[in-house]
Design an enzyme around this catalytic site. Structure first.
Site, PDB file in Angstrom:
ATOM      1  N   GLU A 170      -5.544   6.554  -1.994  1.00 21.74           N
ATOM      2  CA  GLU A 170      -5.583   5.519  -0.961  1.00 21.74           C
ATOM      3  C   GLU A 170      -6.019   4.179  -1.546  1.00 21.74           C
ATOM      4  OE1 GLU A 170      -4.466   5.618   2.046  1.00 21.74           O
ATOM      5  OE2 GLU A 170      -3.961   7.746   1.948  1.00 21.74           O
ATOM      6  N   HIS A 212       1.498   4.249  -3.013  1.00 22.06           N
ATOM      7  CA  HIS A 212       1.433   5.709  -3.053  1.00 22.06           C
ATOM      8  C   HIS A 212       2.566   6.267  -3.907  1.00 22.06           C
ATOM      9  CE1 HIS A 212      -1.882   6.219  -0.359  1.00 22.06           C
ATOM     10  NE2 HIS A 212      -1.259   5.746   0.705  1.00 22.06           N
ATOM     11  N   HIS A 244      -9.421   8.150   3.425  1.00 25.91           N
ATOM     12  CA  HIS A 244      -9.358   6.698   3.596  1.00 25.91           C
ATOM     13  C   HIS A 244     -10.730   6.059   3.406  1.00 25.91           C
ATOM     14  CE1 HIS A 244      -5.768   8.265   5.651  1.00 25.91           C
ATOM     15  NE2 HIS A 244      -5.200   7.161   5.173  1.00 25.91           N
ATOM     16  N   HIS A 301       0.834  -1.207   0.000  1.00 25.61           N
ATOM     17  CA  HIS A 301       0.000   0.000   0.000  1.00 25.61           C
ATOM     18  C   HIS A 301       0.866   1.254   0.000  1.00 25.61           C
ATOM     19  CE1 HIS A 301      -3.366   2.662   1.399  1.00 25.61           C
ATOM     20  NE2 HIS A 301      -2.341   3.308   1.938  1.00 25.61           N
ATOM     21  N   GLU A 302       1.830   1.324   0.930  1.00 24.59           N
ATOM     22  CA  GLU A 302       2.638   2.544   1.039  1.00 24.59           C
ATOM     23  C   GLU A 302       3.469   2.773  -0.210  1.00 24.59           C
ATOM     24  OE1 GLU A 302       1.704   4.479   3.155  1.00 24.59           O
ATOM     25  OE2 GLU A 302       0.761   3.184   4.631  1.00 24.59           O
TER      26      GLU A 302
END
Length: 671
Positions: free
Chosen positions: A348, A327, A410, A323-324
């Site tokens: 997100e 980004h 989110h 996920h990070e």
């Protein structure tokens, strides 16, 4: 990422963006010259002039090997050094330039002045035998290549690459053999020892680390920028290549999970989506563990991972790490990070989608793939942070509505997450907003459609734009099939993102207007009777789909023959034209027409062939006139069209002043 509603004080896996300010009066380069081209030209000029740390001795030159876009509008041009045409191993350099054509820094590997002879006394076959002796079981060995081995005492050497096994382990060993004495000067192995990591979330895994012997680092040796260390501290190092103890509180173990995850994501991006690296240009970013927060985030240039609320687990399961770094993918695709809650929600969701793609690509039996987010870390003791199959399980919206632009980012990830799940898996286990049935197409196809849509992202990205872009992507990726397009459309309808003006339709037929371009490189050559000339025929699809193109050459001088290899290509492919003259071919210049006879379109290009001896004509200022058939090297000076030109590059047939030759020649003005 975000913790469940009602725990806002924990910030849970939120995202912090660093957006560079743009000066109001920033200069704009001419539209006809892209910033990367301006940067590359400035870097080439610095390399030619030996600026700053790019000092070079007699017979030395720098040859550009690539330009990589970086952050802040900077471009990094890489160079290899040559010495009288021989590669200099260890003499590489980098020039940093900006998009306005200004050099911002130079760096070069250290080497003493090079004064070696360029002819070896040791025979090539002797060097090959010496190199082969360095590997226990040899599978293959390349033919020796003469190089200069840079350093404090440069040496002329043979480089031989020997593949096989040593000590039972695979090796691809570059062996450098002294061209005079036969001594082995150096060896370099392409095969790096993989570290063994005791992961908390994925069991015992292999990770790529740097080092050998008794010195190792959690730095990826083959993926630029990928490394892991302590928050606010240095990269982890140790004397052995076994990392972590499998404990949820051990930070070295957290880095095992982080490295394993981002290295897997890197592979997934390449194998499934065709993206080079996390940033799309062969680069990545550092991960830091030990953040003193119930959180994980991407800050615009690196990722940071904290711990669960009970402090028993680090926030580094694969879906969170994916996920990070997702980004980072969002930020380094067109449009950048963008702004606003709707754009932020799509950002997100992009992280969640890349996390899921990474899990499914890994297919790890310990951390099995799924569409829940952060279930492994159980951040605040309430299970997953988000559910992609049914976002409403934690209070996030399943469906798009007019309130999304004002919804916390989110939570605003819900509609696109839901869309991706439906596109991938279908609606059998997931509700739809319009009570429809959606048939999934599988996660890999869904990922390709999502990613190719993302490549059309702008800074004003929203759900309707994403719908249109992914529908266009489905048609482009799967021409002649409407299955993927229909599923993409049905999934958007099922999350209440309605039709957009100008969105495509699918007929299952290839689009009309199939076309291509045809170019030659070089466009001219000079030969003697009986010699041959070659040029590369390049075709590129300009609209529609590929078509079969038959290649024909006309206008040949008497006694000359033309052959294409291959004679028929698909548009988008290349071929080589070889023109063979005979001893009786008359002297003079002929305009050879190369015709591409396509199924739907025809195109031609001209090739100027000069046959005959004679001396090159003298140009202005007493300089030799540029000769299309001559091979030029940096610092050569010629005249052409009344101007003096200095060569910046190695070229044949690149005409000074031509739009495609800006990086090859420097205009010295009228002569």
């Amino acid at each position: 990422m975000r913790s469940p509603r009602g725990l806002a004080t924990l910030a849970g896996l939120s995202l912090a963006f660093a957006v560079p300010a743009i000066p109001a009066a920033a200069s704009v380069p001419p539209a006809a010259t892209p910033p990367e081209a301006l940067a590359a030209r400035a870097a080439d000029q610095a390399a030619l002039a030996g600026a700053d740390r790019l000092a070079k001795g007699a017979g030395e030159a720098f040859v550009r090997t690539g330009v990589t876009p970086g952050g802040g509008g900077l471009y990094y041009a890489s160079y290899r050094r040559t010495y009288h045409g021989l590669p200099v191993v260890g003499g590489d350099a980098v020039v940093v330039a900006d998009g306005a054509g200004r050099v911002r820094g130079t760096e070069a590997a250290h080497t003493a002045p090079i004064t070696v002879k360029t002819q070896a006394t040791l025979k090539a076959e002797q060097a090959k035998a010496i190199a082969r002796s360095k590997v226990s079981t040899v599978d293959t060995a390349t033919e020796p290549e003469l190089v200069v081995l840079a350093g404090d005492a440069p040496k002329l050497a043979y480089e031989v690459v020997v593949s096989g096994r040593t000590g039972g382990k695979p090796t691809r060993l570059h062996v450098f053999v002294d061209g005079t004495t036969g001594a082995v000067l150096d060896t370099r192995d392409d095969v790096r020892e993989a570290g063994t990591g005791n992961s908390y979330y994925a069991g015992t895994v292999s990770i790529d680390t740097s080092g050998s012997g008794s010195s190792y680092s959690m730095t990826d040796p083959g993926r630029r920028g990928i490394a892991c260390g302590r928050e606010g501290g240095s990269i982890f190092t140790k004397s052995s290549n076994t990392w972590g103890n499998g404990s949820g509180t051990d930070l070295e173990t957290a880095c095992v999970d982080a490295l394993y995850s981002v290295q897997t994501e890197w592979k997934m991006l390449g194998d499934w989506l065709g993206r080079t690296g996390i940033d799309g240009a062969g680069g990545g970013f550092r991960a830091s563990v030990g953040l003193n927060d119930v959180n994980a985030y991407w800050d615009g240039s690196s990722t940071h991972f904290g711990h669960s609320q009970d402090n028993r687990r680090q926030a580094t399961p694969m879906d969170v790490v994916g996920h990070e770094f997702g980004h980072a993918v969002f930020q380094t695709t067109p449009g950048g990070a963008g702004s606003g809650n709707e754009n932020g929600g799509l950002n997100e969701s992009t992280g969640d989608i890349f996390g899921a793609l990474t899990e499914f690509y890994a297919n790890n039996p310990v951390d099995t793939p799924d569409f829940t987010v952060g279930e492994g870390v159980n951040l605040v003791g309430q299970g997953p942070i988000r559910y992609m199959d049914n976002p409403s399980k934690v209070g996030d919206p399943n469906c798009y509505s007019s309130s999304i632009p004002n919804t916390e980012v989110h939570a605003a990830a819900g509609p696109q997450n839901h869309w991706f799940y439906l596109l991938s898996q279908g609606s059998a286990a997931s509700p739809t907003c319009n009570n429809s049935t959606v048939t999934g197409i599988g996660i890999q196809k869904a990922g390709k459609i999502f990613y190719n849509g993302l490549l059309k992202k702008t800074s004003s990205w929203n759900h309707r734009a994403a719908r249109k872009a992914t529908l266009e992507a489905a048609i482009a990726l799967f021409p002649g099939s409407c299955t993927e397009f229909n599923a993409t459309k049905a999934a958007w309808d099922a999350v209440s993102v309605t039709a957009v003006s100008g969105e495509p339709t699918c007929s299952g037929q290839p689009p009309a207007g199939n076309d291509y371009s045809l170019t030659l490189s070089p466009t001219s050559a000079s030969v003697q009777p009986g010699q041959t000339a070659t040029t590369t025929v390049t075709t590129r699809i300009t609209s529609g789909n590929a078509q079969t193109v038959q290649l024909v050459a006309t206008g040949l001088p008497e006694g000359a023959k033309a052959t294409f290899s291959p004679a028929s290509i698909q548009s988008g492919g290349n071929a080589t034209l070889t023109i063979t003259t005979s001893a009786t071919t008359p002297q003079g210049t002929s305009q050879v027409t190369v015709t591409g006879d396509g199924t739907d379109a025809d195109h031609t290009a001209q090739f100027s062939l000069t046959v005959g001896t004679g001396t090159p004509p003298t140009g202005c200022g007493g300089l030799a006139e540029w000769d299309a058939a001559k091979a030029y090297v940096p610092d050569d000076v010629v005249s052409h069209n009344g101007h003096k030109w200095t060569s910046l590059w190695y070229s044949t047939g690149a005409e000074p002043g031509a739009p495609t030759s800006w990086a090859v020649w420097s205009d010295g003005g009228a002569c």
